[in-house]
Motif scaffolding. Structure first.
Motif, PDB file in Angstrom:
ATOM      1  N   GLY A  56     -28.761   1.019   3.239  1.00 47.27           N
ATOM      2  CA  GLY A  56     -28.326   0.190   2.124  1.00 47.27           C
ATOM      3  C   GLY A  56     -27.228   0.805   1.271  1.00 47.27           C
ATOM      4  N   LEU A  57     -26.680   1.939   1.710  1.00 47.68           N
ATOM      5  CA  LEU A  57     -25.633   2.629   0.964  1.00 47.68           C
ATOM      6  C   LEU A  57     -24.313   2.604   1.723  1.00 47.68           C
ATOM      7  N   ILE A  58     -23.241   2.952   1.040  1.00 48.26           N
ATOM      8  CA  ILE A  58     -21.913   2.955   1.658  1.00 48.26           C
ATOM      9  C   ILE A  58     -21.824   4.089   2.674  1.00 48.26           C
ATOM     10  N   ASP A  59     -21.297   3.770   3.845  1.00 48.54           N
ATOM     11  CA  ASP A  59     -21.118   4.723   4.931  1.00 48.54           C
ATOM     12  C   ASP A  59     -19.633   5.089   4.996  1.00 48.54           C
ATOM     13  N   VAL A  60     -19.303   6.333   4.683  1.00 46.07           N
ATOM     14  CA  VAL A  60     -17.909   6.772   4.659  1.00 46.07           C
ATOM     15  C   VAL A  60     -17.240   6.603   6.023  1.00 46.07           C
ATOM     16  N   ASN A  61     -18.013   6.699   7.096  1.00 43.98           N
ATOM     17  CA  ASN A  61     -17.438   6.524   8.434  1.00 43.98           C
ATOM     18  C   ASN A  61     -17.083   5.075   8.725  1.00 43.98           C
ATOM     19  N   LYS A  62     -17.743   4.145   8.057  1.00 43.12           N
ATOM     20  CA  LYS A  62     -17.383   2.731   8.176  1.00 43.12           C
ATOM     21  C   LYS A  62     -16.271   2.373   7.197  1.00 43.12           C
ATOM     22  N   LEU A  63     -16.290   2.988   6.030  1.00 45.79           N
ATOM     23  CA  LEU A  63     -15.270   2.753   5.019  1.00 45.79           C
ATOM     24  C   LEU A  63     -13.904   3.263   5.474  1.00 45.79           C
ATOM     25  N   LYS A  64     -13.880   4.422   6.098  1.00 45.20           N
ATOM     26  CA  LYS A  64     -12.656   5.083   6.585  1.00 45.20           C
ATOM     27  C   LYS A  64     -11.585   5.199   5.497  1.00 45.20           C
ATOM     28  N   PRO A  65     -11.960   5.810   4.341  1.00 47.73           N
ATOM     29  CA  PRO A  65     -10.969   5.972   3.276  1.00 47.73           C
ATOM     30  C   PRO A  65      -9.891   6.966   3.692  1.00 47.73           C
ATOM     31  N   ILE A  66      -8.719   6.783   3.128  1.00 50.26           N
ATOM     32  CA  ILE A  66      -7.631   7.705   3.422  1.00 50.26           C
ATOM     33  C   ILE A  66      -7.354   8.581   2.205  1.00 50.26           C
ATOM     34  N   THR A  67      -6.802   9.737   2.463  1.00 47.25           N
ATOM     35  CA  THR A  67      -6.374  10.639   1.408  1.00 47.25           C
ATOM     36  C   THR A  67      -4.879  10.867   1.561  1.00 47.25           C
ATOM     37  N   TYR A  68      -4.273  11.305   0.481  1.00 44.54           N
ATOM     38  CA  TYR A  68      -2.850  11.582   0.467  1.00 44.54           C
ATOM     39  C   TYR A  68      -2.639  13.090   0.553  1.00 44.54           C
ATOM     40  N   ASP A  69      -1.889  13.514   1.552  1.00 46.54           N
ATOM     41  CA  ASP A  69      -1.512  14.911   1.724  1.00 46.54           C
ATOM     42  C   ASP A  69      -0.219  15.118   0.943  1.00 46.54           C
ATOM     43  N   LEU A  70      -0.332  15.658  -0.265  1.00 45.09           N
ATOM     44  CA  LEU A  70       0.814  15.836  -1.155  1.00 45.09           C
ATOM     45  C   LEU A  70       1.824  16.850  -0.622  1.00 45.09           C
ATOM     46  N   VAL A  71       1.398  17.738   0.258  1.00 46.23           N
ATOM     47  CA  VAL A  71       2.292  18.761   0.793  1.00 46.23           C
ATOM     48  C   VAL A  71       3.249  18.171   1.817  1.00 46.23           C
ATOM     49  N   HIS A  72       2.729  17.338   2.715  1.00 45.33           N
ATOM     50  CA  HIS A  72       3.538  16.793   3.809  1.00 45.33           C
ATOM     51  C   HIS A  72       3.831  15.301   3.687  1.00 45.33           C
ATOM     52  N   ASN A  73       3.357  14.656   2.597  1.00 45.73           N
ATOM     53  CA  ASN A  73       3.527  13.218   2.379  1.00 45.73           C
ATOM     54  C   ASN A  73       2.973  12.384   3.535  1.00 45.73           C
ATOM     55  N   ASN A  74       1.736  12.684   3.899  1.00 41.64           N
ATOM     56  CA  ASN A  74       1.043  11.940   4.951  1.00 41.64           C
ATOM     57  C   ASN A  74      -0.241  11.342   4.392  1.00 41.64           C
ATOM     58  N   TYR A  75      -0.716  10.310   5.069  1.00 44.64           N
ATOM     59  CA  TYR A  75      -2.041   9.766   4.791  1.00 44.64           C
ATOM     60  C   TYR A  75      -2.976  10.254   5.895  1.00 44.64           C
ATOM     61  N   LEU A  76      -4.156  10.702   5.510  1.00 48.33           N
ATOM     62  CA  LEU A  76      -5.148  11.210   6.448  1.00 48.33           C
ATOM     63  C   LEU A  76      -6.456  10.462   6.232  1.00 48.33           C
ATOM     64  N   VAL A  77      -7.164  10.206   7.324  1.00 48.54           N
ATOM     65  CA  VAL A  77      -8.452   9.525   7.206  1.00 48.54           C
ATOM     66  C   VAL A  77      -9.556  10.573   7.108  1.00 48.54           C
ATOM     67  N   LEU A  78     -10.540  10.311   6.242  1.00 46.74           N
ATOM     68  CA  LEU A  78     -11.689  11.208   6.129  1.00 46.74           C
ATOM     69  C   LEU A  78     -12.624  10.962   7.298  1.00 46.74           C
ATOM     70  N   GLY A  79     -13.452  11.934   7.604  1.00 45.96           N
ATOM     71  CA  GLY A  79     -14.311  11.703   8.750  1.00 45.96           C
ATOM     72  C   GLY A  79     -15.480  12.631   8.930  1.00 45.96           C
ATOM     73  N   GLU A  80     -15.333  13.618   9.757  1.00 43.37           N
ATOM     74  CA  GLU A  80     -16.410  14.419  10.316  1.00 43.37           C
ATOM     75  C   GLU A  80     -17.315  15.083   9.275  1.00 43.37           C
ATOM     76  N   LYS A  81     -18.624  14.946   9.479  1.00 42.29           N
ATOM     77  CA  LYS A  81     -19.608  15.617   8.633  1.00 42.29           C
ATOM     78  C   LYS A  81     -19.692  17.071   9.079  1.00 42.29           C
ATOM     79  N   VAL A  82     -19.644  17.998   8.103  1.00 45.74           N
ATOM     80  CA  VAL A  82     -19.700  19.429   8.428  1.00 45.74           C
ATOM     81  C   VAL A  82     -20.857  20.139   7.728  1.00 45.74           C
TER      82      VAL A  82
END
Length: 185
Positions: free
Chosen positions: A148-174
């Protein structure tokens, strides 16, 4: 060996936030902002310059939404950061976004983006930062897990890489928060 870079606005991860607001005529606007985050457990902070239409809208309506940009909508989310609502009246339509008025605040929800924070303006700091209170969190069922909670793997939010000006998707649980470090106690 380490390398010094001096002062840079490099902060990881930097979420890609799509800020939604209405102008005084009720027209929806969206902007891409990477400089924002949690301010307290029920509050957010946005670092937006005075010249943005969004900043003016938030001050007038005292409300805004924050949607999390996702992998599926990278182009549209980037577009709303490239084009100003001050110059492009059809910005939302060109991005391919459809809107629904929030039930809780006077701001739009972008239906294509599956998770949104609905916020009311608390204050604008002397530095110009916008502080808002989270009134509700709304999520599309497609990103909700069996628990019943939000699943980050289904959401697939992106982050901004300020160093290289890229968008990256979040993912793997560590690891597991508040558990993984117990082995070192």
């Amino acid at each position: 060996m380490r390398k010094n870079f001096g002062v840079k606005p490099w902060f990881y991860p930097s979420p890609v936030l799509i800020i939604g607001s209405y102008d005084s005529l009720g027209n929806a606007n969206a902007m891409n902002a990477a400089w924002g985050g949690l301010y307290a457990s029920n509050m957010v902070v946005l670092c937006l310059s005075k010249g943005h239409k969004t900043t003016k809208n938030i001050k007038e309506k005292r409300a805004f939404t924050i949607s999390f940009a996702d992998e599926e909508h990278v182009e549209a989310c980037d577009y709303v950061g490239l084009v100003s609502g001050n110059d492009e009246m059809d910005k939302i339509k060109k991005a391919g976004f459809t809107t629904l008025k929030s039930e809780f605040v006077d701001a739009p929800i972008f239906m294509e983006l599956p998770m949104v924070l609905e916020c009311k303006l608390i204050k604008v700091t002397s530095e110009g930062n916008i502080i808002g209170e989270i009134i509700n969190i709304n999520a599309d069922e497609k990103v909700i897990n069996n628990d019943g909670l939000i699943d980050v793997n289904k959401l697939k939010p992106i982050t901004y890489d300020l160093v290289h000006n890229n968008y990256l998707v979040l993912g793997e649980k560590v690891g597991e928060a508040f558990k993984s470090g117990n082995e070192l106690k």
